[in-house]
Design a protein around this motif. Structure first.
Motif, PDB file in Angstrom:
ATOM      1  N   LYS A  53       0.822  -1.212   0.000  1.00 28.55           N
ATOM      2  CA  LYS A  53       0.000   0.000   0.000  1.00 28.55           C
ATOM      3  C   LYS A  53       0.857   1.264   0.000  1.00 28.55           C
ATOM      4  CE  LYS A  53      -4.179  -1.797   0.206  1.00 28.55           C
ATOM      5  NZ  LYS A  53      -5.199  -1.531  -0.852  1.00 28.55           N
ATOM      6  N   LEU A  54       2.065   1.142   0.587  1.00 30.41           N
ATOM      7  CA  LEU A  54       2.984   2.285   0.651  1.00 30.41           C
ATOM      8  C   LEU A  54       3.960   2.302  -0.528  1.00 30.41           C
ATOM      9  CD1 LEU A  54       3.752   2.015   4.473  1.00 30.41           C
ATOM     10  CD2 LEU A  54       2.398   3.816   3.373  1.00 30.41           C
ATOM     11  N   ASN A  55       3.757   1.370  -1.471  1.00 31.02           N
ATOM     12  CA  ASN A  55       4.602   1.247  -2.680  1.00 31.02           C
ATOM     13  C   ASN A  55       6.054   0.884  -2.364  1.00 31.02           C
ATOM     14  OD1 ASN A  55       2.393   1.968  -4.316  1.00 31.02           O
ATOM     15  ND2 ASN A  55       2.846   4.141  -4.091  1.00 31.02           N
ATOM     16  N   ASN A  56       6.266   0.223  -1.226  1.00 31.53           N
ATOM     17  CA  ASN A  56       7.602  -0.259  -0.871  1.00 31.53           C
ATOM     18  C   ASN A  56       7.688  -1.738  -1.260  1.00 31.53           C
ATOM     19  OD1 ASN A  56       8.254   2.238   0.238  1.00 31.53           O
ATOM     20  ND2 ASN A  56       7.491   1.664   2.263  1.00 31.53           N
ATOM     21  N   TYR A  57       7.893  -1.968  -2.571  1.00 32.33           N
ATOM     22  CA  TYR A  57       7.744  -3.328  -3.090  1.00 32.33           C
ATOM     23  C   TYR A  57       8.872  -4.268  -2.659  1.00 32.33           C
ATOM     24  CZ  TYR A  57       4.323  -0.843  -5.885  1.00 32.33           C
ATOM     25  OH  TYR A  57       3.270  -0.062  -6.275  1.00 32.33           O
ATOM     26  N   SER A  58      10.074  -3.750  -2.514  1.00 34.98           N
ATOM     27  CA  SER A  58      11.176  -4.615  -2.089  1.00 34.98           C
ATOM     28  C   SER A  58      10.972  -5.072  -0.643  1.00 34.98           C
ATOM     29  CB  SER A  58      12.523  -3.902  -2.239  1.00 34.98           C
ATOM     30  OG  SER A  58      12.569  -2.740  -1.435  1.00 34.98           O
ATOM     31  N   ASP A  59      10.444  -4.163   0.220  1.00 34.93           N
ATOM     32  CA  ASP A  59      10.144  -4.547   1.606  1.00 34.93           C
ATOM     33  C   ASP A  59       9.008  -5.566   1.643  1.00 34.93           C
ATOM     34  OD1 ASP A  59      12.090  -2.885   2.563  1.00 34.93           O
ATOM     35  OD2 ASP A  59      10.734  -1.252   3.106  1.00 34.93           O
ATOM     36  N   ALA A  60       8.025  -5.380   0.774  1.00 34.16           N
ATOM     37  CA  ALA A  60       6.908  -6.324   0.709  1.00 34.16           C
ATOM     38  C   ALA A  60       7.404  -7.709   0.294  1.00 34.16           C
ATOM     39  CB  ALA A  60       5.868  -5.826  -0.282  1.00 34.16           C
ATOM     40  N   LEU A  61       8.326  -7.749  -0.643  1.00 38.61           N
ATOM     41  CA  LEU A  61       8.878  -9.027  -1.097  1.00 38.61           C
ATOM     42  C   LEU A  61       9.655  -9.715   0.028  1.00 38.61           C
ATOM     43  CD1 LEU A  61       9.373 -11.037  -3.385  1.00 38.61           C
ATOM     44  CD2 LEU A  61      11.342  -9.648  -4.072  1.00 38.61           C
ATOM     45  N   LYS A  62      10.441  -8.943   0.738  1.00 39.37           N
ATOM     46  CA  LYS A  62      11.233  -9.519   1.837  1.00 39.37           C
ATOM     47  C   LYS A  62      10.328 -10.080   2.931  1.00 39.37           C
ATOM     48  CE  LYS A  62      15.057  -8.491   4.981  1.00 39.37           C
ATOM     49  NZ  LYS A  62      16.025  -7.478   5.455  1.00 39.37           N
ATOM     50  N   ASP A  63       9.294  -9.326   3.319  1.00 39.22           N
ATOM     51  CA  ASP A  63       8.387  -9.805   4.366  1.00 39.22           C
ATOM     52  C   ASP A  63       7.594 -11.026   3.897  1.00 39.22           C
ATOM     53  OD1 ASP A  63       9.130  -8.100   6.363  1.00 39.22           O
ATOM     54  OD2 ASP A  63       7.469  -6.700   6.103  1.00 39.22           O
ATOM     55  N   SER A  64       7.245 -11.064   2.618  1.00 39.39           N
ATOM     56  CA  SER A  64       6.535 -12.227   2.084  1.00 39.39           C
ATOM     57  C   SER A  64       7.409 -13.469   2.161  1.00 39.39           C
ATOM     58  CB  SER A  64       6.115 -11.966   0.629  1.00 39.39           C
ATOM     59  OG  SER A  64       5.244 -10.865   0.544  1.00 39.39           O
ATOM     60  N   ASN A  65       8.672 -13.320   1.833  1.00 34.78           N
ATOM     61  CA  ASN A  65       9.603 -14.447   1.932  1.00 34.78           C
ATOM     62  C   ASN A  65       9.746 -14.920   3.375  1.00 34.78           C
ATOM     63  OD1 ASN A  65      10.327 -14.928  -0.771  1.00 34.78           O
ATOM     64  ND2 ASN A  65      11.834 -13.276  -0.756  1.00 34.78           N
ATOM     65  N   GLU A  66       9.802 -13.961   4.300  1.00 36.40           N
ATOM     66  CA  GLU A  66       9.883 -14.320   5.715  1.00 36.40           C
ATOM     67  C   GLU A  66       8.616 -15.080   6.142  1.00 36.40           C
ATOM     68  OE1 GLU A  66      12.181 -14.228   7.846  1.00 36.40           O
ATOM     69  OE2 GLU A  66      13.586 -12.599   7.432  1.00 36.40           O
ATOM     70  N   ALA A  67       7.472 -14.620   5.686  1.00 41.69           N
ATOM     71  CA  ALA A  67       6.206 -15.276   6.023  1.00 41.69           C
ATOM     72  C   ALA A  67       6.194 -16.718   5.518  1.00 41.69           C
ATOM     73  CB  ALA A  67       5.039 -14.494   5.422  1.00 41.69           C
ATOM     74  N   LEU A  68       6.697 -16.925   4.304  1.00 41.28           N
ATOM     75  CA  LEU A  68       6.725 -18.271   3.726  1.00 41.28           C
ATOM     76  C   LEU A  68       7.766 -19.152   4.409  1.00 41.28           C
ATOM     77  CD1 LEU A  68       6.272 -17.283  -0.014  1.00 41.28           C
ATOM     78  CD2 LEU A  68       4.608 -18.450   1.451  1.00 41.28           C
ATOM     79  N   HIS A  69       8.788 -18.532   4.960  1.00 38.86           N
ATOM     80  CA  HIS A  69       9.790 -19.296   5.715  1.00 38.86           C
ATOM     81  C   HIS A  69       9.152 -19.943   6.943  1.00 38.86           C
ATOM     82  CE1 HIS A  69      13.505 -20.389   7.719  1.00 38.86           C
ATOM     83  NE2 HIS A  69      13.164 -19.644   8.758  1.00 38.86           N
ATOM     84  N   PHE A  70       8.231 -19.230   7.578  1.00 40.56           N
ATOM     85  CA  PHE A  70       7.583 -19.757   8.773  1.00 40.56           C
ATOM     86  C   PHE A  70       6.377 -20.644   8.434  1.00 40.56           C
ATOM     87  CE2 PHE A  70       9.932 -16.238  10.702  1.00 40.56           C
ATOM     88  CZ  PHE A  70      10.402 -16.835  11.854  1.00 40.56           C
ATOM     89  N   ASP A  71       5.746 -20.381   7.290  1.00 39.07           N
ATOM     90  CA  ASP A  71       4.582 -21.201   6.897  1.00 39.07           C
ATOM     91  C   ASP A  71       4.485 -21.196   5.375  1.00 39.07           C
ATOM     92  OD1 ASP A  71       2.231 -22.527   6.560  1.00 39.07           O
ATOM     93  OD2 ASP A  71       0.941 -20.978   7.435  1.00 39.07           O
ATOM     94  N   GLU A  72       4.919 -22.285   4.752  1.00 36.58           N
ATOM     95  CA  GLU A  72       4.951 -22.350   3.286  1.00 36.58           C
ATOM     96  C   GLU A  72       3.560 -22.530   2.681  1.00 36.58           C
ATOM     97  OE1 GLU A  72       5.910 -27.129   2.826  1.00 36.58           O
ATOM     98  OE2 GLU A  72       7.369 -25.643   2.156  1.00 36.58           O
ATOM     99  N   THR A  73       2.543 -22.682   3.503  1.00 35.07           N
ATOM    100  CA  THR A  73       1.173 -22.810   2.991  1.00 35.07           C
ATOM    101  C   THR A  73       0.399 -21.486   3.068  1.00 35.07           C
ATOM    102  OG1 THR A  73       0.197 -23.431   5.130  1.00 35.07           O
ATOM    103  CG2 THR A  73       1.160 -25.209   3.797  1.00 35.07           C
ATOM    104  N   ASN A  74       1.049 -20.408   3.466  1.00 36.64           N
ATOM    105  CA  ASN A  74       0.382 -19.122   3.638  1.00 36.64           C
ATOM    106  C   ASN A  74       0.070 -18.514   2.267  1.00 36.64           C
ATOM    107  OD1 ASN A  74      -0.351 -16.435   4.184  1.00 36.64           O
ATOM    108  ND2 ASN A  74       0.991 -16.320   5.966  1.00 36.64           N
ATOM    109  N   VAL A  75      -1.162 -18.674   1.816  1.00 36.54           N
ATOM    110  CA  VAL A  75      -1.569 -18.228   0.478  1.00 36.54           C
ATOM    111  C   VAL A  75      -1.450 -16.716   0.336  1.00 36.54           C
ATOM    112  CG1 VAL A  75      -3.491 -18.127  -1.154  1.00 36.54           C
ATOM    113  CG2 VAL A  75      -3.066 -20.216   0.148  1.00 36.54           C
ATOM    114  N   LYS A  76      -1.801 -15.977   1.388  1.00 40.48           N
ATOM    115  CA  LYS A  76      -1.700 -14.510   1.315  1.00 40.48           C
ATOM    116  C   LYS A  76      -0.251 -14.063   1.124  1.00 40.48           C
ATOM    117  CE  LYS A  76      -5.870 -13.260   3.862  1.00 40.48           C
ATOM    118  NZ  LYS A  76      -6.444 -12.533   5.033  1.00 40.48           N
ATOM    119  N   ALA A  77       0.682 -14.796   1.719  1.00 39.21           N
ATOM    120  CA  ALA A  77       2.096 -14.453   1.544  1.00 39.21           C
ATOM    121  C   ALA A  77       2.507 -14.658   0.088  1.00 39.21           C
ATOM    122  CB  ALA A  77       2.960 -15.306   2.466  1.00 39.21           C
ATOM    123  N   TYR A  78       2.037 -15.748  -0.553  1.00 32.88           N
ATOM    124  CA  TYR A  78       2.322 -15.960  -1.982  1.00 32.88           C
ATOM    125  C   TYR A  78       1.713 -14.840  -2.815  1.00 32.88           C
ATOM    126  CZ  TYR A  78       4.055 -20.726  -1.260  1.00 32.88           C
ATOM    127  OH  TYR A  78       4.801 -21.819  -0.891  1.00 32.88           O
TER     128      TYR A  78
END
Length: 337
Positions: A53-78
């Motif tokens: 929402k803040l157009n910080n796409y690289s930060d969004a990508l990093k947090d999404s990867n972190e989310a998938l590291h903890f739960d690889e089934t997290n559809v919202k993270a994908y």
């Protein structure tokens, strides 16, 4: 504390206060003990949405990867990872991520919409004649502690390169100066690393990234999805992760443990640091800790020798007068007032 901050962040998102929500999600992560992986993944994925929402796409990508590291089934993270990639013009990678989201939940409407959008735009791009893309083949070499990744792109500055890692992923993003095209490396790593220690440098010819291993395992590939990596079992490297202290040349047939010698010297210095070079302090300590006869011996020997002889044996001192014993090469003379 973590869940309270998380709930407050949700309220801020509802009010479209995305920066405030981002900070509250960060507060929730700081208080989170990581014991509930699904909850931790949910916080990272939610913060990724704020970054979008803040157009910080690289930060969004990093947090999404972190989310998938903890739960690889997290559809919202994908989904949020795909959107972040799409907005950085990495549409092929975004399409793969949306496809992965649909593998976990084929009914997710947002994933369907984004998948179809990416697929349509990629087909339009492919239908237009374009110059062949510049391929950059990365390589790596390793020790028991470090994996060094090299990407041969010339004429870059360090501030033009984005490198992010989690303990399981590596992300590199830049533009290739010679063509102006984008370069992206987004890998799920073969083995765990200590992402807090990751460093990178940019030379005139290479991007060089140092990844610190969690274990002294021989990496056959960087990519966890590599067929080579999947086919071969982990092999421990010969040397341990703890660095071996250097040895020094010596003519002695018996090896000298210099670390032990150094430790003993330091211990001795520490124990005597308040006394070294201070004769008065030595005398005071000896006098304080001695019995009455020893004190009498000390006083008598120092007085009669003019301060040149200290004898703590009263049996010897009591037998007669103590003579002056100046240091070798010096002569004692009585001071004439």
């Amino acid at each position: 504390m973590s869940r309270q901050a998380f709930e407050e962040a949700i309220e801020a998102v509802i009010d479209e206060k995305y920066q405030e929500a981002y900070e509250l999600y960060s507060k929730a992560l700081a208080a989170d003990d990581r014991s509930n992986h699904q909850f931790t993944s949910k916080i990272f994925a939610s913060r990724a949405q704020c970054s979008l929402k803040l157009n910080n796409y690289s930060d969004a990508l990093k947090d999404s990867n972190e989310a998938l590291h903890f739960d690889e089934t997290n559809v919202k993270a994908y989904l949020r990872k795909g959107v972040a990639l799409y907005n950085q013009n990495f549409k092929e990678q975004a399409l793969e991520v949306f496809a992965r989201a649909l593998e976990y939940d084929a009914t997710n409407e947002q994933s369907k919409v984004w998948y179809e959008k990416c697929e349509k735009e990629l087909l339009e791009i492919k239908s237009k004649p374009a110059a062949p893309p510049v391929k950059v083949k990365h390589s790596f070499y390793q020790s028991d502690r470090i994996v060094t990744v090299q990407i041969p792109i010339k004429c870059l500055r360090k501030d033009q390169v984005k490198v992010d890692t989690t303990d399981k992923t590596l992300y590199v993003n830049t533009k290739i100066p010679s063509s102006g095209s984008d370069y992206l490396l987004d890998l799920e790593l073969a083995y765990l690393i200590d992402s807090s220690r990751t460093t990178f440098n940019v030379t005139g010819t290479n991007i060089e990234i140092k990844l610190y291993k969690r274990e002294a395992i021989q990496w056959s590939s960087l990519d966890a999805q590599s067929t080579t990596n999947k086919a071969l079992p982990p092999v421990t490297m010969n040397r341990p992760l703890v660095d071996k202290a250097p040895t020094y040349p010596s003519s002695s047939q018996r090896a000298k443990n210099w670390d032990k010698v150094e430790a003993e010297i330091k211990k001795d210095e520490k124990e005597n640091q308040d006394e070294m070079g201070d004769a008065n302090a030595i005398f005071q300590r000896l006098y304080r800790d001695s019995d009455e006869n020893t004190r009498r011996a000390m006083n008598k020997s120092m007085y009669e020798s003019g301060g040149t002889c200290l004898n703590m044996n009263w049996e010897e001192v009591s037998k007669g007068r103590i003579t002056c014993e100046p240091p070798e090469g010096m002569e004692w003379k009585k001071y004439d007032s």
